[in-house]
Design a protein around this motif. Structure first.
Motif, PDB file in Angstrom:
ATOM      1  N   GLY A  92       0.795  -1.205   0.000  1.00 31.61           N
ATOM      2  CA  GLY A  92       0.000   0.000   0.000  1.00 31.61           C
ATOM      3  C   GLY A  92       0.836   1.267   0.000  1.00 31.61           C
ATOM      4  O   GLY A  92       0.330   2.334   0.328  1.00 31.61           O
ATOM      5  N   GLY A  93       2.095   1.155  -0.391  1.00 32.30           N
ATOM      6  CA  GLY A  93       2.946   2.334  -0.467  1.00 32.30           C
ATOM      7  C   GLY A  93       2.828   2.999  -1.831  1.00 32.30           C
ATOM      8  O   GLY A  93       2.126   2.516  -2.723  1.00 32.30           O
ATOM      9  N   TYR A  94       3.531   4.103  -1.988  1.00 39.62           N
ATOM     10  CA  TYR A  94       3.492   4.809  -3.270  1.00 39.62           C
ATOM     11  C   TYR A  94       4.079   3.966  -4.396  1.00 39.62           C
ATOM     12  O   TYR A  94       3.654   4.085  -5.550  1.00 39.62           O
ATOM     13  N   SER A  95       5.022   3.093  -4.090  1.00 40.79           N
ATOM     14  CA  SER A  95       5.572   2.209  -5.121  1.00 40.79           C
ATOM     15  C   SER A  95       4.497   1.267  -5.647  1.00 40.79           C
ATOM     16  O   SER A  95       4.429   0.989  -6.847  1.00 40.79           O
ATOM     17  N   ALA A  96       3.655   0.761  -4.756  1.00 41.06           N
ATOM     18  CA  ALA A  96       2.565  -0.116  -5.181  1.00 41.06           C
ATOM     19  C   ALA A  96       1.573   0.649  -6.049  1.00 41.06           C
ATOM     20  O   ALA A  96       1.120   0.147  -7.082  1.00 41.06           O
ATOM     21  N   ALA A  97       1.234   1.861  -5.653  1.00 46.94           N
ATOM     22  CA  ALA A  97       0.302   2.667  -6.445  1.00 46.94           C
ATOM     23  C   ALA A  97       0.892   3.002  -7.812  1.00 46.94           C
ATOM     24  O   ALA A  97       0.186   2.981  -8.824  1.00 46.94           O
ATOM     25  N   THR A  98       2.187   3.282  -7.857  1.00 49.26           N
ATOM     26  CA  THR A  98       2.857   3.573  -9.131  1.00 49.26           C
ATOM     27  C   THR A  98       2.848   2.328 -10.021  1.00 49.26           C
ATOM     28  O   THR A  98       2.578   2.416 -11.229  1.00 49.26           O
ATOM     29  N   THR A  99       3.113   1.177  -9.432  1.00 50.24           N
ATOM     30  CA  THR A  99       3.087  -0.080 -10.189  1.00 50.24           C
ATOM     31  C   THR A  99       1.682  -0.372 -10.693  1.00 50.24           C
ATOM     32  O   THR A  99       1.495  -0.772 -11.851  1.00 50.24           O
ATOM     33  N   LEU A 100       0.688  -0.158  -9.858  1.00 47.56           N
ATOM     34  CA  LEU A 100      -0.697  -0.370 -10.254  1.00 47.56           C
ATOM     35  C   LEU A 100      -1.068   0.517 -11.436  1.00 47.56           C
ATOM     36  O   LEU A 100      -1.672   0.068 -12.411  1.00 47.56           O
ATOM     37  N   ARG A 101      -0.685   1.791 -11.359  1.00 51.07           N
ATOM     38  CA  ARG A 101      -0.952   2.720 -12.460  1.00 51.07           C
ATOM     39  C   ARG A 101      -0.286   2.244 -13.747  1.00 51.07           C
ATOM     40  O   ARG A 101      -0.882   2.266 -14.823  1.00 51.07           O
ATOM     41  N   ALA A 102       0.964   1.780 -13.637  1.00 46.84           N
ATOM     42  CA  ALA A 102       1.693   1.300 -14.810  1.00 46.84           C
ATOM     43  C   ALA A 102       1.035   0.048 -15.398  1.00 46.84           C
ATOM     44  O   ALA A 102       0.959  -0.101 -16.622  1.00 46.84           O
ATOM     45  N   LEU A 103       0.558  -0.850 -14.539  1.00 41.81           N
ATOM     46  CA  LEU A 103      -0.112  -2.051 -15.025  1.00 41.81           C
ATOM     47  C   LEU A 103      -1.406  -1.710 -15.754  1.00 41.81           C
ATOM     48  O   LEU A 103      -1.701  -2.271 -16.816  1.00 41.81           O
ATOM     49  N   VAL A 104      -2.181  -0.794 -15.198  1.00 43.60           N
ATOM     50  CA  VAL A 104      -3.421  -0.373 -15.849  1.00 43.60           C
ATOM     51  C   VAL A 104      -3.108   0.286 -17.192  1.00 43.60           C
ATOM     52  O   VAL A 104      -3.765   0.009 -18.204  1.00 43.60           O
ATOM     53  N   ASP A 105      -2.088   1.135 -17.231  1.00 41.37           N
ATOM     54  CA  ASP A 105      -1.692   1.775 -18.495  1.00 41.37           C
ATOM     55  C   ASP A 105      -1.220   0.741 -19.507  1.00 41.37           C
ATOM     56  O   ASP A 105      -1.525   0.842 -20.699  1.00 41.37           O
ATOM     57  N   LEU A 106      -0.478  -0.268 -19.049  1.00 42.26           N
ATOM     58  CA  LEU A 106      -0.007  -1.334 -19.932  1.00 42.26           C
ATOM     59  C   LEU A 106      -1.185  -2.074 -20.549  1.00 42.26           C
ATOM     60  O   LEU A 106      -1.186  -2.367 -21.751  1.00 42.26           O
ATOM     61  N   ALA A 107      -2.190  -2.359 -19.736  1.00 45.63           N
ATOM     62  CA  ALA A 107      -3.369  -3.063 -20.242  1.00 45.63           C
ATOM     63  C   ALA A 107      -4.144  -2.205 -21.239  1.00 45.63           C
ATOM     64  O   ALA A 107      -4.694  -2.724 -22.213  1.00 45.63           O
ATOM     65  N   LYS A 108      -4.175  -0.894 -21.023  1.00 46.83           N
ATOM     66  CA  LYS A 108      -4.871  -0.010 -21.967  1.00 46.83           C
ATOM     67  C   LYS A 108      -4.160   0.018 -23.311  1.00 46.83           C
ATOM     68  O   LYS A 108      -4.793   0.079 -24.358  1.00 46.83           O
ATOM     69  N   ASP A 109      -2.819  -0.034 -23.275  1.00 51.20           N
ATOM     70  CA  ASP A 109      -2.026   0.042 -24.501  1.00 51.20           C
ATOM     71  C   ASP A 109      -1.801  -1.311 -25.147  1.00 51.20           C
ATOM     72  O   ASP A 109      -1.461  -1.388 -26.323  1.00 51.20           O
ATOM     73  N   GLY A 110      -1.955  -2.389 -24.387  1.00 50.75           N
ATOM     74  CA  GLY A 110      -1.666  -3.724 -24.892  1.00 50.75           C
ATOM     75  C   GLY A 110      -2.866  -4.357 -25.570  1.00 50.75           C
ATOM     76  O   GLY A 110      -3.967  -3.821 -25.574  1.00 50.75           O
ATOM     77  N   ASP A 111      -2.620  -5.511 -26.155  1.00 46.60           N
ATOM     78  CA  ASP A 111      -3.703  -6.220 -26.830  1.00 46.60           C
ATOM     79  C   ASP A 111      -4.050  -7.511 -26.088  1.00 46.60           C
ATOM     80  O   ASP A 111      -4.441  -8.499 -26.681  1.00 46.60           O
ATOM     81  N   PHE A 112      -3.884  -7.491 -24.776  1.00 50.12           N
ATOM     82  CA  PHE A 112      -4.202  -8.651 -23.961  1.00 50.12           C
ATOM     83  C   PHE A 112      -4.867  -8.182 -22.678  1.00 50.12           C
ATOM     84  O   PHE A 112      -4.572  -7.107 -22.174  1.00 50.12           O
ATOM     85  N   PRO A 113      -5.787  -8.985 -22.146  1.00 43.28           N
ATOM     86  CA  PRO A 113      -6.411  -8.623 -20.872  1.00 43.28           C
ATOM     87  C   PRO A 113      -5.454  -8.867 -19.714  1.00 43.28           C
ATOM     88  O   PRO A 113      -4.600  -9.746 -19.773  1.00 43.28           O
TER      89      PRO A 113
END
Length: 124
Positions: free
Chosen positions: A15-36
């Motif tokens: 629940g630290g800022y690193s986790a939130a940053t990673t979560l944001r990056a994962l969501v962005d990756l899914a938006k840009d990627g062609d896989f769920p």
């Protein structure tokens, strides 16, 4: 990446800022990627304790403020995640991490408030 298998699962612990940053990056990756992408976000802080992150009034770091707003909204079930499915488990603790010999994947075992705080749950 575009070469990722169809359907990727990630367990994000913290629940630290690193986790939130990673979560944001994962969501962005899914938006840009062609896989769920399926993310299970494990937070020690229970729902009764309020949002995962404290909002800093007049935060001198606007990016941090945006990150906090995104993560808190996601934890409350109100953030846009595109092709990412994000399940938030509050009051969680990890008991074990093991390899699943059948699938070759990793299984994270723990407890969370959704399991009544005393029952085991697997986060694959």
């Amino acid at each position: 990446p575009a070469s990722a298998p169809a359907g990727v699962s990630v367990v994000l612990v913290g629940g630290g800022y690193s986790a939130a940053t990673t979560l944001r990056a994962l969501v962005d990756l899914a938006k840009d990627g062609d896989f769920p992408l399926r993310v299970v976000w494990l937070l020690r802080k229970p729902s009764s304790a309020g949002p995962p992150y404290a909002v800093v009034p007049d935060d001198p770091l606007p990016e941090r403020g945006a990150l906090v707003a995104f993560a808190n909204a996601l934890a409350a079930g109100g953030a846009e995640t595109g092709r990412a499915s994000v399940a938030v488990r509050r009051g969680a603790s990890v008991r074990a991490v093991r390899r699943d010999d059948d699938s070759g994947g990793v299984v994270v075992e723990g407890v969370c408030e959704a399991a009544g705080g005393g029952g085991e749950e697997e986060f694959v």
